[in-house]
Each structure stands twice: as structure tokens, then as C-alpha cells.
Motif scaffolding. Structure first.
Motif, short mmCIF file in Angstrom:
data_model
loop_
_atom_site.label_atom_id
_atom_site.label_comp_id
_atom_site.label_asym_id
_atom_site.label_seq_id
_atom_site.Cartn_x
_atom_site.Cartn_y
_atom_site.Cartn_z
N ARG A 63 0.78 -1.27 0.04
CA ARG A 63 -0.09 0.08 0.24
C ARG A 63 0.80 1.32 0.04
N LYS A 64 0.85 1.99 -1.11
CA LYS A 64 1.51 3.13 -1.19
C LYS A 64 1.78 3.98 -0.09
N GLY A 65 2.73 4.07 0.49
CA GLY A 65 3.02 5.34 1.72
C GLY A 65 3.12 4.45 2.92
N ASP A 66 3.05 3.31 2.91
CA ASP A 66 2.75 2.63 4.38
C ASP A 66 4.34 2.60 4.87
N THR A 67 5.13 2.52 4.15
CA THR A 67 6.71 2.84 4.48
C THR A 67 7.37 4.24 4.45
N SER A 68 6.81 4.67 3.34
CA SER A 68 7.47 6.11 3.11
C SER A 68 6.68 7.12 3.53
N GLY A 69 5.27 7.02 3.94
CA GLY A 69 4.52 8.12 4.29
C GLY A 69 4.04 8.83 3.17
N ASP A 91 -4.59 12.04 -4.71
CA ASP A 91 -4.16 12.97 -4.03
C ASP A 91 -2.66 12.61 -3.51
N GLN A 92 -1.64 12.80 -4.12
CA GLN A 92 -0.38 12.11 -3.70
C GLN A 92 0.20 13.03 -2.64
N VAL A 93 0.74 12.40 -1.40
CA VAL A 93 1.40 13.11 -0.54
C VAL A 93 2.79 13.08 -0.74
N GLY A 94 3.43 14.17 -0.72
CA GLY A 94 4.67 14.06 -0.98
C GLY A 94 5.06 13.55 -2.47
N VAL A 95 6.38 12.66 -2.80
CA VAL A 95 6.75 12.36 -4.06
C VAL A 95 5.88 10.81 -3.95
N ALA A 96 5.86 10.56 -5.45
CA ALA A 96 5.24 9.38 -5.82
C ALA A 96 6.22 8.34 -5.95
N CYS A 97 7.80 8.81 -6.47
CA CYS A 97 8.73 7.77 -6.45
C CYS A 97 9.84 7.59 -5.55
N HIS A 98 10.12 6.32 -5.31
CA HIS A 98 10.94 5.80 -4.14
C HIS A 98 12.22 6.53 -4.43
#
Lengths: 126, 126
Positions: A63-69, A91-98
């Protein structure tokens, strides 16, 4: 609770059980990334407000953001004309790319021959 | 003539030899469609000013617009962070979808649970 089974049934998953999902920022319309979803990842995405993918390399849900926020909050979704691609507006929080860039397409722009209506008449078939 | 071989060599084509290509209208940023390219379709797209795909169903090249007149003129292209997706920004003549809608995602909007930062804390792993 939304019953998404009729939607899931309409999706033409590939032979590996996955469908590509294009993720787009809802307001700026930036294309952020492309990920893959199996039926369960798509169900979660449509019903939980957050984008869930299936990782082909790790063979697990993520799930996108669970580790990165850097979560992706779902705003809308659509299935394409032949049912084999999903478009999710988020709505993308912060950056989408790792890698730390806003989108996954920011770092590797390719040189192209610029197309214009006048210069490319005739040529290939079909 | 642009030498695109270094770019082609960087692309991580799937086991079927294809890479998904997200096609976006360059100014409005609408996501128009998703198609697939093999190495030669990508080479043509980068060097000929028009978008060329590989048709998985027909097993042949197709250049968008040759039958419909609805050509996609290339404005820019980018490879994503892990080299397995291409984003092509184009100037789309007319409609992108063979069904007659502007984009391939116009006809089948899916019901979603709207995500917001406050409501989805906790939950899934990874």
C-alpha cells in the motif's frame, strides 16, 4: 460498503492475474507512476481510499505510503475501453517515486523527434 | 537521425518483449490511453514523430491514426525509474479512443471510496 465485484468481474486481467494501473495526480494531472493490481489490490483500492498494488518482484501487496508516508489517497478511478487498464486519480502526499522525485518519470527524459501534422504524412500501414 | 539504441538498451521489456506506454495529451495532461511497444515500436515512436504500438491481439505494428486519422504526434517521452514503463506526451488529433471518446477512460468511471489523510491511518503492512 461498496460492492465492487461487478467491477472486478469486468476487468480483463492478464494471464498473470494483473492489470496495469496508471496513477495520476487528480488536480495537476501529472502521471505519477504505473503499478500493477490483482483483483484483491483493485478491490482494496476502490474501497479503502488508499492505493494498493501487487508487487511483481516481491509477490506481495503493498500500500503506497505505508513505509514512505507518501500515501496516495483515491479521488476517482476508471476502467479503459477494453477493460485491461485502470486509471486512478489520487491526491499524492509528498513524492510518488521511491527515488525521491515527484513522479517516476522525472529523471529519464528521452530525446524525441518532435511530431507535427505536416511532416509525417504517408508511410506506415494500418 | 537520433541514435536511440542506448535508450532501447535501457528499457526493461517484459518477458513478452513489450513495455507499456502511457499516452498523455501534452497540454491538458489528459491520460488518453495505454498501449504496448516492442523495441522497434519504441524506436519508431522516438524517431518518427508519431506514436507506434505493437498490437498484442493482432501481433502487428500499428501507428495510431493511420486508419482513423486520429494521429498522435510526439511531443516528449520519458522512461520511468525502473525502466519498465514509457510515458509519451503527444498532441492527439481528434479522439484517442476507437469508441469515439476523447480518452479510453471516459466511458467507465468506477465508484470509489474517497480517500482522505485522516480516515485511513493504521491498517495494512509494508
Amino acid at each position: 460498503m461498496t460492492d465492487v465485484q461487478p467491477v472486478i468481474d469486468r476487468v480483463r486481467f492478464a494471464s498473470d492475474g494483473l492489470v496495469p494501473a496508471v496513477v495520476q495526480q487528480w488536480d495537476t494531472r501529472e502521471v505519477l507512476m504505473l503499478g500493477y493490481m490483482n483483483a484483491e489490490a483493485l478491490r482494496r483500492t476502490l474501497t479503502e481510499g488508499r492505493v494498493t498494488f501487487w508487487s511483481r518482484s516481491r509477490q506481495e501487496f503493498w500500500r503506497k505510503g505505508d513505509t514512505s508516508g507518501h500515501a496516495q489517497y483515491v479521488r476517482s478511478a476508471a476502467l479503459d475501453c477494453d477493460g485491461d487498464t485502470v486509471l486512478v486519480q489520487v491526491d499524492q502526499v509528498g513524492v510518488a517515486c521511491h527515488t525521491g522525485t515527484r513522479t517516476c518519470f522525472d529523471a529519464d527524459r528521452l530525446e524525441v523527434v518532435f511530431g507535427e501534422a505536416e511532416q509525417t504524412e504517408g508511410g506506415a500501414s494500418s
